[in-house]
Design an enzyme around this catalytic site. Structure first.
Site, mmCIF file in Angstrom:
data_model
loop_
_atom_site.group_PDB
_atom_site.id
_atom_site.type_symbol
_atom_site.label_atom_id
_atom_site.label_comp_id
_atom_site.label_asym_id
_atom_site.label_seq_id
_atom_site.Cartn_x
_atom_site.Cartn_y
_atom_site.Cartn_z
ATOM 1 N N CYS A 112 -10.714 2.737 7.247
ATOM 2 C CA CYS A 112 -10.761 3.497 6.000
ATOM 3 C C CYS A 112 -12.094 4.220 5.817
ATOM 4 C CB CYS A 112 -10.490 2.580 4.809
ATOM 5 S SG CYS A 112 -11.551 1.121 4.743
ATOM 6 N N CYS A 113 -13.198 3.643 6.303
ATOM 7 C CA CYS A 113 -14.520 4.192 6.002
ATOM 8 C C CYS A 113 -14.866 5.482 6.762
ATOM 9 C CB CYS A 113 -15.588 3.129 6.249
ATOM 10 S SG CYS A 113 -15.419 1.668 5.200
ATOM 11 N N GLY A 146 -0.829 -2.461 -5.959
ATOM 12 C CA GLY A 146 -1.719 -3.559 -5.585
ATOM 13 C C GLY A 146 -3.089 -3.047 -5.175
ATOM 14 N N HIS A 147 -3.139 -1.855 -4.612
ATOM 15 C CA HIS A 147 -4.401 -1.195 -4.264
ATOM 16 C C HIS A 147 -4.425 0.147 -4.977
ATOM 17 C CE1 HIS A 147 -7.809 0.476 -2.291
ATOM 18 N NE2 HIS A 147 -7.857 -0.413 -1.301
ATOM 19 N N CYS A 200 -16.929 2.431 1.907
ATOM 20 C CA CYS A 200 -15.976 3.037 0.970
ATOM 21 C C CYS A 200 -16.338 2.751 -0.476
ATOM 22 C CB CYS A 200 -14.561 2.528 1.249
ATOM 23 S SG CYS A 200 -13.762 3.274 2.685
ATOM 24 N N GLU A 214 -13.883 -8.783 0.214
ATOM 25 C CA GLU A 214 -14.566 -7.483 0.096
ATOM 26 C C GLU A 214 -14.861 -7.185 -1.371
ATOM 27 O OE1 GLU A 214 -11.665 -4.870 1.879
ATOM 28 O OE2 GLU A 214 -12.251 -5.438 3.906
ATOM 29 N N HIS A 226 0.778 -1.241 0.000
ATOM 30 C CA HIS A 226 0.000 0.000 0.000
ATOM 31 C C HIS A 226 0.814 1.298 0.000
ATOM 32 C CE1 HIS A 226 -3.058 -2.931 1.068
ATOM 33 N NE2 HIS A 226 -4.013 -2.026 0.938
ATOM 34 N N GLU A 264 -19.324 -2.443 1.355
ATOM 35 C CA GLU A 264 -18.464 -1.569 2.152
ATOM 36 C C GLU A 264 -18.806 -0.101 1.928
ATOM 37 O OE1 GLU A 264 -13.701 -0.492 2.574
ATOM 38 O OE2 GLU A 264 -14.305 -2.361 1.592
ATOM 39 N N HIS A 295 -11.724 -7.020 -5.546
ATOM 40 C CA HIS A 295 -11.944 -6.094 -4.430
ATOM 41 C C HIS A 295 -12.674 -4.852 -4.932
ATOM 42 C CE1 HIS A 295 -10.796 -3.168 -1.281
ATOM 43 N NE2 HIS A 295 -10.706 -4.217 -0.483
#
Length: 647
Positions: free
Chosen positions: A413-414, A187-188, A335, A317, A136, A333, A265
């Site tokens: 994160c949310c 990766g994200h 997010c 997710e 990340h 989610e 994801h």
């Protein structure tokens, strides 16, 4: 397809709305200070954050060890972005000064070469950039870039902007198509959005070019993450193996132009689609636009919950298969719903189609704000459409779908994502082109636009009426295009649009979900829209097996649910008549005060107490109470259902 309208800055629109002003005030007065204390580890009884202390340690201002997730830095970045937008809503010199202090710490933590990531600065400096798949670094960089762009746009201060430019230059120096650079990608996904926002505020093409590189490099070598893993010989999560990876989880299985179905994801995917749509509109890239449109159609037509929730598979997710939308096991989610708004907004900038505005509205009134307790102090990561006490949050397969909102998360994160969405709401309300002003959302507001200042007064979403007062700044003719929600019946006599009290033929004004009114505007001209807000039953596609034989109840953009608090036990025994009678009423007390609830004449099926019986259940009349879905579980843990069986 090139962007047809310019984005409105947050500071151009001041929300003045019975529904959303209260929401923004809650975020500014309660949520931002609460989350600031969480980030400083000053709230007892919730998950420890340590995020700001990590920056202090990385800056040499404190001694200690890194604590938290590998992406802990992103919580601070999103909070700062939300603070920036809040300062546009309501200036607060003390909050701004505290944010400036945090930015100063971030600047001191940055390494001489521009690198910035507290996990690797403190804990594993020898492993920088070795694990793009799991670690990340680019994700955190992207969120910091977004925060920097927002803080600069609102305050004019460029300290964090310069930090992230140095970080972006460091990234550009390491990754790219050149032989001497690493041919990697995140990766994200997130850095692509951040780089594009840097481009938009600085005008420096290199940032846009880097965003395009990361997007287009993805999928060219589907084995990249596997080769990276074998080369480094270790895993961040401590489960190293030589097995090949499922790169569809990261949307790295194909190039962005080859992907036809939303997989993997959900948040990673939607952040990628957001950047794709932004880049397509910025460069007028029709091929990229068509790639976005294909993925959009798949999500909206086959993979979205009635609430706007995204992600039916708790394993990863992720998006589930087409029409796989389980209710009690939903992931959805917070997010992901927020990211869907980002995606829709950029699609709308290219094509003024009300279908995009409808999705923004669906997300805003349902599966985003359901992620926050009405008091602003507790949060959902997962937003199920059905809850069963004793099962939800407890049994295997259901543990992710909690029956009540926790105070904080180890992976948080949310909550800060909600801050930055709600405080930036103004920028989603309008767009402006050379010849037109587009109103996307019926939200009370005062907008200072290029061609006119416009005041909107409305009691939406509880009533179907809005009035636009126009103060033109030009004597030239221009168009005001007002979005008419998809559910409004244009054939109803009660549906009307007037200009200065004169009724217009609304159907003749309509184009792709907008009513286009073109004229030379005079000071004080008004446009009034009225339509009935009826309670509606919605049926799912028969491929959605969980919803077969059931209906969902909507009024305006709001999805409703039943809770045990109002309706007693065994919600599964309740039935909605085919000819439904429903009466809306305003709740005048308790935590739901100010919300419009529904009284529905329904039935309860009463059967034998035996486990199995040959005697059919008996139907008894029952008055059912439905509340807005976003407000569920604010009165304690109890049953909840969105989809109710029809008689």
């Amino acid at each position: 397809m090139k962007k047809t309208a310019t984005e409105i800055k947050e500071s151009q629109v001041k929300i003045s709305d019975a529904f959303w002003s209260r929401m923004q005030e809650k975020v500014i007065d309660v949520v931002i200070p609460f989350q600031e204390k969480v980030l400083h580890d000053e709230v007892p009884g919730v998950e420890k954050s340590h995020a700001i202390e990590n920056f202090r340690i990385a800056a040499g201002l404190s001694q200690g060890e890194f604590y938290g997730m590998v992406f802990q830095d992103s919580d601070v970045a999103k909070w700062l972005e939300g603070v920036a937008y809040s300062l546009a809503v309501r200036p607060d010199p003390e909050l701004e000064a505290r944010a400036d202090g945090i930015i100063e710490i971030i600047e001191k933590a940055q390494q001489p070469d521009g690198y910035l990531d507290t996990y690797f600065i403190i804990k594993e400096p020898e492993h920088r950039w070795q694990n793009l798949h799991e670690c990340h670094e680019l994700y955190c960089a992207g969120h910091m870039m977004e925060a920097a762009a927002a803080y600069y746009r609102v305050t004019g201060k460029d300290r964090l902007l310069h930090v992230t430019e140095r970080l972006a230059d460091h990234i550009i120096g390491r990754f790219g198509p050149e032989d001497e650079k690493e041919h990697g990608f995140p990766g994200h996904q997130e850095v692509e959005i951040g780089l594009l926002k840097l481009y938009h505020v600085t005008g420096k093409e290199k940032y846009k070019d880097m965003a395009r590189y990361f997007l287009e490099e993805r999928g060219k070598n589907p084995d990249y993450f596997y080769e990276e893993k074998i080369k480094r010989g270790w895993s961040h999560w401590g489960q190293y193996s030589t097995e090949e990876l499922d790169v569809s989880y990261n949307q790295a299985h194909q190039t962005i132009y080859e992907q036809k179905e939303a997989v993997g994801h959900a948040v990673r995917a939607l952040y990628m689609y957001t950047a794709m749509a932004d880049l397509a509109g910025t460069d007028g890239d029709d091929r990229l636009y068509q790639a976005c449109r294909t993925l959009w159609d798949n999500i909206v037509s086959q993979k979205m919950y009635i609430t706007g929730g995204i992600g039916g598979d708790s394993e990863g997710e992720a998006f589930a298969g087409n029409y796989e939308l389980p209710n009690d096991m939903a992931y959805a989610e917070t997010c992901a719903s927020i990211a869907m708004i980002f995606f829709a907004h950029h699609m709308l900038e290219m094509d003024m189609d009300g279908a995009y505005a409808d999705i923004i509205e669906k997300e805003l009134y349902n599966s985003t704000i359901s992620g926050m307790q009405l008091n602003g102090k507790r949060y959902f990561y997962v937003n199920p459409l059905e809850c069963e006490p004793g099962v939800s949050g407890r049994l295997f397969g259901y543990r992710h779908a909690l029956p009540t909102r926790p105070g904080w998360y180890a992976c948080a994160c949310c909550p800060p994502n909600l801050i930055r969405l709600i405080t930036s709401l103004g920028k989603y309300c309008f767009s402006e082109s050379d010849s037109a002003i587009y109103s996307h959302l019926m939200i009370g507001q005062k907008a200072e636009l290029g061609k006119a200042d416009i005041t909107v007064e409305t009691s939406y979403p509880w009533e179907g009426k809005a009035e636009y007062s126009i103060m033109p700044k030009t004597e030239e003719e221009f168009t005001l295009a007002v979005h008419i929600p998809y559910y409004v019946d244009l054939n109803r006599e009660e549906t009307s649009l007037t200009v200065n009290g004169e009724k217009r033929n609304l159907r003749s004004l309509m184009k792709k979900g907008y009513a286009y009114i073109t004229r030379k505007w005079n000071k004080g001209d008004t446009v009034s829209l009225h339509f009935p807000m009826e309670v509606r039953k919605v049926y799912a596609n028969q491929h959605v097996r969980e919803d077969a034989g059931c209906v969902a109840i909507l009024r305006g953009p709001v999805v409703y649910c039943l809770e045990g608090t109002d309706n007693g036990e065994l919600l599964q025994s309740l039935r909605i008549p085919k000819e439904m009678r429903a009466e809306p009423y305003s709740c005048e007390e308790g935590i739901l005060k100010g919300n419009t609830l529904l009284k529905i004449d329904g039935f309860r099926m009463v059967g034998s107490r035996e486990l199995y019986s040959e005697k059919p259940p008996v139907k008894e009349k029952a008055v059912l109470t439905a509340i807005p879905y976003y407000a569920w579980t604010n009165r304690g843990e109890n049953q909840m259902r969105v989809w109710i069986q029809e008689e």
